[in-house]
Design an enzyme around this catalytic site. Structure first.
Site, PDB file in Angstrom:
ATOM      1  N   SER A  38       0.815  -1.209   0.000  1.00  0.00           N
ATOM      2  CA  SER A  38       0.000   0.000   0.000  1.00  0.00           C
ATOM      3  C   SER A  38       0.858   1.274   0.000  1.00  0.00           C
ATOM      4  O   SER A  38       1.618   1.497  -0.919  1.00  0.00           O
ATOM      5  CB  SER A  38      -0.971  -0.034   1.182  1.00  0.00           C
ATOM      6  OG  SER A  38      -1.791   1.092   1.166  1.00  0.00           O
ATOM      7  N   ASP A  67      -2.326   6.761  -3.216  1.00  0.00           N
ATOM      8  CA  ASP A  67      -1.244   6.102  -2.486  1.00  0.00           C
ATOM      9  C   ASP A  67      -0.644   5.010  -3.386  1.00  0.00           C
ATOM     10  O   ASP A  67      -1.052   4.855  -4.540  1.00  0.00           O
ATOM     11  CB  ASP A  67      -1.747   5.543  -1.145  1.00  0.00           C
ATOM     12  CG  ASP A  67      -2.689   4.364  -1.307  1.00  0.00           C
ATOM     13  OD1 ASP A  67      -3.464   4.376  -2.285  1.00  0.00           O
ATOM     14  OD2 ASP A  67      -2.648   3.429  -0.487  1.00  0.00           O
ATOM     15  N   ASP A  95      -0.806   1.778  -3.803  1.00  0.00           N
ATOM     16  CA  ASP A  95      -1.623   0.764  -4.482  1.00  0.00           C
ATOM     17  C   ASP A  95      -2.989   1.332  -4.907  1.00  0.00           C
ATOM     18  O   ASP A  95      -3.863   0.586  -5.343  1.00  0.00           O
ATOM     19  CB  ASP A  95      -1.800  -0.492  -3.614  1.00  0.00           C
ATOM     20  CG  ASP A  95      -2.648  -0.258  -2.387  1.00  0.00           C
ATOM     21  OD1 ASP A  95      -2.757   0.905  -1.949  1.00  0.00           O
ATOM     22  OD2 ASP A  95      -3.214  -1.236  -1.855  1.00  0.00           O
ATOM     23  N   ASP A 151      -5.717   2.493  -3.630  1.00  0.00           N
ATOM     24  CA  ASP A 151      -7.060   2.266  -3.093  1.00  0.00           C
ATOM     25  C   ASP A 151      -7.565   3.533  -2.401  1.00  0.00           C
ATOM     26  O   ASP A 151      -8.710   3.602  -1.984  1.00  0.00           O
ATOM     27  CB  ASP A 151      -7.119   1.045  -2.151  1.00  0.00           C
ATOM     28  CG  ASP A 151      -6.163   1.126  -0.987  1.00  0.00           C
ATOM     29  OD1 ASP A 151      -5.306   2.041  -0.959  1.00  0.00           O
ATOM     30  OD2 ASP A 151      -6.259   0.261  -0.099  1.00  0.00           O
TER      31      ASP A 151
HETATM   32 MG    MG Z   1      -3.469   1.620  -0.068  1.00  0.00          MG
END
Ligand code: MG
Length: 463
Positions: free
Chosen positions: A97, A240, A242, A244
């Site tokens: 992440s 961010d 990744d 999400d």
């Molecule tokens: Mg994330």
């Protein structure tokens, strides 16, 4: 929380806990617990070790006799979107992440497209610790096949949830900061497809994160703020690592706290659904509840952590969910935090309103959320937590409510205070909110002083 799985999957330092053997053994344990006759999906983010670890995961699963669908580097929500649509038994995503570059991790997605439940994670850890993993003969080894339609499937899904023509007709100018993360393969394509002219910052995937730290916090987004102003953009968006999460800067060049966007989106989703439930953690702003109530909306509070929010949304048939850190969930698309879907929804909302983002935000009722932290040794956590209610209990006012869903939250007519231990660090977090900044800051200072004194008293008693 388990030994390896935290609030959002496994995150460890590469070359320390996270080695080739660890990833192979943990992936083997996932296969032991979840695999059936269906294939397994493997995807990753853009970190330096992600191609290697995702191939180790794919190889392990293949040698366990499973068919593997390899998606390659892409945002977590993009891979997640494919899990229920490809009919796989589960998904293994190599990602850490927004963590610093030395980290990587493993995130497990169940067949329904939601993160593994705590029960599944516990079963996987048990299988890992017992060294359980499947092994098959040479003639039972599974194939490893690239699955190349995941990005297109995901972007089509997003466009299906918004009024793409309306967005196109506004002629938006946007600055997009991918932060050298996985959104580099989706965000610019999405903006092109929606007819948005954009300027790209940190738009190449690079696991050393040369442009800025991966977490889209205000101090990390100075370049985005400057670029929005310099280009006279309608808004700026940052993801961010990744992708999400999505965090915004408005047309006046102001960084927008996540709870303001949460409030704006909550009203929009509840209003367009004609009522319904919004799921959000106890850390979220009171403004969400205040704003959805007149539209027939109700707020369902949960513990902190996006997997908890996702599962609660499914259970309550919620119309929307989200967190104050920029993670928002649109269940008609998927019950998962989704930075790309959030970007499209914000563009849609602004386009249909006929107003600017700054105007929409300024029209929201004023609330001020203050976040502080105080060091607290992990071994004192429970003792401290047991004494916090008496510390905070205002007691005198009948309107005061105490919520102990996650930490201790005391809601008074002046505002609210929440004290909760961090899930990942030896600290206590203090959140306060009020309708004016001074009250919120005063509440935070008073609470911080009380909690520090309590910790000292307990430490003194323990010594
Ligand atoms: Mg994330």
């Amino acid at each position: 929380m388990g030994r390896f799985f935290g609030t959002n999957g496994i995150r460890e330092v590469v070359g320390e806990t996270l080695t080739a053997r660890f990833v192979a053994d943990m992936t083997g344990a996932i296969a032991d617990v979840l695999a059936d006759s269906r294939p397994i999906l493997v995807a990753c983010d853009g970190r330096t070790s992600s191609p290697a670890f995702s191939r180790i995961a794919a190889g392990t699963l293949s040698l366990a006799g499973l068919e593997v669908q390899e998606l390659g580097p892409m945002p977590t929500p993009c891979a997640q979107y494919s899990v229920p649509r490809l009919g796989v038994s589960c998904g293994v995503i190599i990602t850490a992440s927004h963590n610093p570059p030395e980290f990587n991790g493993i995130k497990g997605i169940a067949a329904d497209g939601l993160e593994f439940t705590p029960e599944t994670e516990a079963a996987v850890e048990k299988a890992y610790l017992e060294g359980r993993s499947r092994k098959v003969r040479f003639d039972k080894v599974g194939g490893i096949r690239p699955e190349n339609a995941a990005i297109e499937r995901y972007l089509n899904g997003i466009r299906g949830q918004v009024d793409a023509e309306k967005i196109r007709s506004r002629g938006f100018r946007v600055v997009v900061d991918c932060g050298n993360g996985a959104s580099a393969v989706t965000a610019p394509v999405l903006l092109n497809q929606l007819g948005v002219r954009y300027v790209s910052l940190n738009g190449n995937m690079d696991g050393t994160f040369p442009g800025r730290p991966s977490e889209p916090t205000e101090p990390n987004l100075k370049d985005l703020v400057a670029a929005v102003t310099a280009h006279g953009a309608d808004l700026g968006v940052a993801h961010d690592g990744d992708a999400d999460r999505a965090v915004f800067v408005d047309d006046k060049g102001r960084f927008i706290p996540g709870e303001r966007v949460l409030t704006l989106l909550a009203r929009e989703e509840v209003q367009s659904a004609g009522g319904g439930i919004v799921v959000t953690p106890v850390t979220s702003s009171q403004s969400v509840e205040d704003i959805v109530t007149p539209f027939g909306g109700k707020v369902h509070y949960t513990r902190v952590g996006s997997p908890v929010v996702s599962r609660a949304m499914l259970g309550t048939k919620a119309v929307f969910g989200g967190e104050e850190n920029g993670g928002y969930l649109f269940p008609k698309h998927q019950c998962a935090r989704d930075g790309g879907m959030t970007l499209a929804k914000v563009l849609d909302l602004v386009a249909r309103s006929g107003k600017s983002l700054s105007r929409l935000l300024d029209e929201l009722p004023p609330y001020f959320l203050v976040k502080r932290k105080v060091a607290c040794p992990v071994e004192l956590r429970q003792r401290v937590l047991s004494e916090v209610p008496s510390l905070l209990d205002a007691g005198k006012d009948p309107a005061t409510r105490v919520v102990t869903l996650d930490g201790v939250k005391v809601i008074t007519p002046r505002g609210w205070v929440l004290v909760r231990p961090s899930g990942t660090e030896p600290i206590y977090r203090v959140f306060t909110e009020a309708r004016d900044l001074k009250t919120a800051e005063d509440l935070a200072e008073q609470t911080l002083t009380k909690v520090q004194a309590l910790i000292q008293r307990i430490q003194g008693g323990a010594a």
